[in-house]
Write an enzyme that holds these catalytic residues in place. Structure first.
Site, PDB file in Angstrom:
ATOM      1  N   TYR A 298       0.981  -1.231   0.164  1.00 49.86           N
ATOM      2  CA  TYR A 298       0.021   0.090   0.183  1.00 49.86           C
ATOM      3  C   TYR A 298       1.036   1.125   0.183  1.00 49.86           C
ATOM      4  O   TYR A 298       1.416   1.449   0.918  1.00 49.86           O
ATOM      5  CB  TYR A 298      -0.957   0.042   1.095  1.00 49.86           C
ATOM      6  CG  TYR A 298      -1.741   1.253   1.381  1.00 49.86           C
ATOM      7  CD1 TYR A 298      -2.411   1.807   0.330  1.00 49.86           C
ATOM      8  CD2 TYR A 298      -1.859   1.880   2.693  1.00 49.86           C
ATOM      9  CE1 TYR A 298      -3.191   2.989   0.471  1.00 49.86           C
ATOM     10  CE2 TYR A 298      -2.777   2.793   2.731  1.00 49.86           C
ATOM     11  CZ  TYR A 298      -3.361   3.320   1.551  1.00 49.86           C
ATOM     12  OH  TYR A 298      -4.151   4.436   1.849  1.00 49.86           O
TER      13      TYR A 298
ATOM     14  N   ASP B 144      -1.944  -0.743  -4.256  1.00 50.75           N
ATOM     15  CA  ASP B 144      -2.207   0.424  -4.495  1.00 50.75           C
ATOM     16  C   ASP B 144      -1.295   1.337  -4.578  1.00 50.75           C
ATOM     17  O   ASP B 144      -0.649   1.769  -3.556  1.00 50.75           O
ATOM     18  CB  ASP B 144      -3.446   0.971  -3.528  1.00 50.75           C
ATOM     19  CG  ASP B 144      -3.713   2.187  -3.610  1.00 50.75           C
ATOM     20  OD1 ASP B 144      -3.381   3.115  -4.709  1.00 50.75           O
ATOM     21  OD2 ASP B 144      -4.576   3.027  -2.771  1.00 50.75           O
TER      22      ASP B 144
ATOM     23  N   HIS C 247     -12.258   1.514  -4.439  1.00 47.15           N
ATOM     24  CA  HIS C 247     -11.403   0.528  -5.005  1.00 47.15           C
ATOM     25  C   HIS C 247     -12.236  -0.702  -5.565  1.00 47.15           C
ATOM     26  O   HIS C 247     -12.974  -1.044  -4.906  1.00 47.15           O
ATOM     27  CB  HIS C 247      -9.979   0.441  -4.561  1.00 47.15           C
ATOM     28  CG  HIS C 247      -9.144   1.364  -4.365  1.00 47.15           C
ATOM     29  ND1 HIS C 247      -7.902   1.689  -4.927  1.00 47.15           N
ATOM     30  CD2 HIS C 247      -9.414   2.379  -3.055  1.00 47.15           C
ATOM     31  CE1 HIS C 247      -7.402   2.805  -4.223  1.00 47.15           C
ATOM     32  NE2 HIS C 247      -8.125   3.081  -3.276  1.00 47.15           N
TER      33      HIS C 247
END
Length: 262
Positions: free
Chosen positions: A112, A152, A249
């Site tokens: 992340y 991400d 998302h």
């Protein structure tokens, strides 16, 4: 060689998505490896059915700096031979952003990456994190290791990767310096898997919930699966599961051919 499927999803809170049928979704989709980002929870805050999904081992990396923040998780049917919880750099590891799983045939990074929108300091932290990750990955490539990176990334690479590029040229997530880092990353021997199979616009993975952007598909593609060039020939497919709800998302996935299945 056996085909296996890997999924990646920023769930924007694992406890929140759990209330929306997350475990049922996992069991229905049945990926071999599922990587989550922005879990916003420590394992001791989670119910047993989230720690022990039937058929999966689970691994969690959680923020040490504040509760309900950041965090990543991996659910895996395959047995990793080693699991690391960061780059051995406390400044980056303490936010619980990284899991590195060694499956012998390949090393999987679930990351992340930081968001740089909050302040100049956070943008610098994001760029420093990018560079620390790249140095770590380059050493593995120099050792001859094959690598999969998912998560991400918090940056849309090219104009095709967001609905409104001109309006966002000065927004973190589409700044030239952030996009140039992805250029550099790819130049160091990595491939954006989705663009190997799909060169069409309108394929996004994140939408602003406050403006109900998902209904109009005004989105950004900021979630990726990358593989090292040496692993490119093992790719069968790369895709976006844009119909899956539950977060701002949506999940993404790849199908790969491997000898590792166990």
């Amino acid at each position: 060689m056996k085909a296996i499927r890997l999924y990646s999803w920023n769930v924007n809170g694992i406890r929140a998505v759990h209330k929306k049928g997350f475990v049922d979704w996992v069991l229905k989709e049945n990926p071999d490896i599922l990587c989550l980002q922005e879990t916003k929870a420590h394992p001791d805050q989670l119910p047993k059915e989230l720690i022990s999904i039937n058929g999966y081992q689970s691994f969690f990396s959680s923020s040490k700096v504040k509760k309900g923040y950041s965090g990543v998780a991996v659910y895996s049917k395959l047995n990793p031979v080693d699991v690391k919880y960061g780059f051995d750099i406390p400044r980056f590891d303490d936010e619980g952003r990284t899991l590195i799983l060694d499956y012998k045939e390949f090393i999987l990074f679930n990351i992340y990456f930081p968001n740089g929108k909050m302040s100049d300091e956070r943008l610098k932290y994001k760029l420093d994190f990018y560079d620390a990750f790249l140095e770590y990955a380059k050493k593995l490539i120099q050792q001859g290791r094959k690598i999969i990176v998912c998560g991400d990334v918090n940056t849309a690479h090219k104009e095709i990767d967001l609905a409104r590029p001109k309006e966002n040229e000065k927004t973190s997530g589409f700044l030239p310096i952030e996009r140039q880092w992805i250029d550099k990353f790819l130049a160091n021997g990595f491939v954006d898997t989705f663009r190997m199979f799909n060169d069409q616009p309108g394929n996004y993975t994140w939408w602003d919930m406050q403006t109900r952007a998902r209904e109009r598909n005004v989105g950004w593609r900021i979630d990726y699966f990358f593989v090292s060039e040496s692993f490119k020939n093992n790719l069968k497919n790369s895709f976006i599961l844009s119909d899956v709800m539950g977060s701002d998302h949506c999940p993404i996935g790849v199908e790969i051919l491997t000898d590792t299945a166990n």
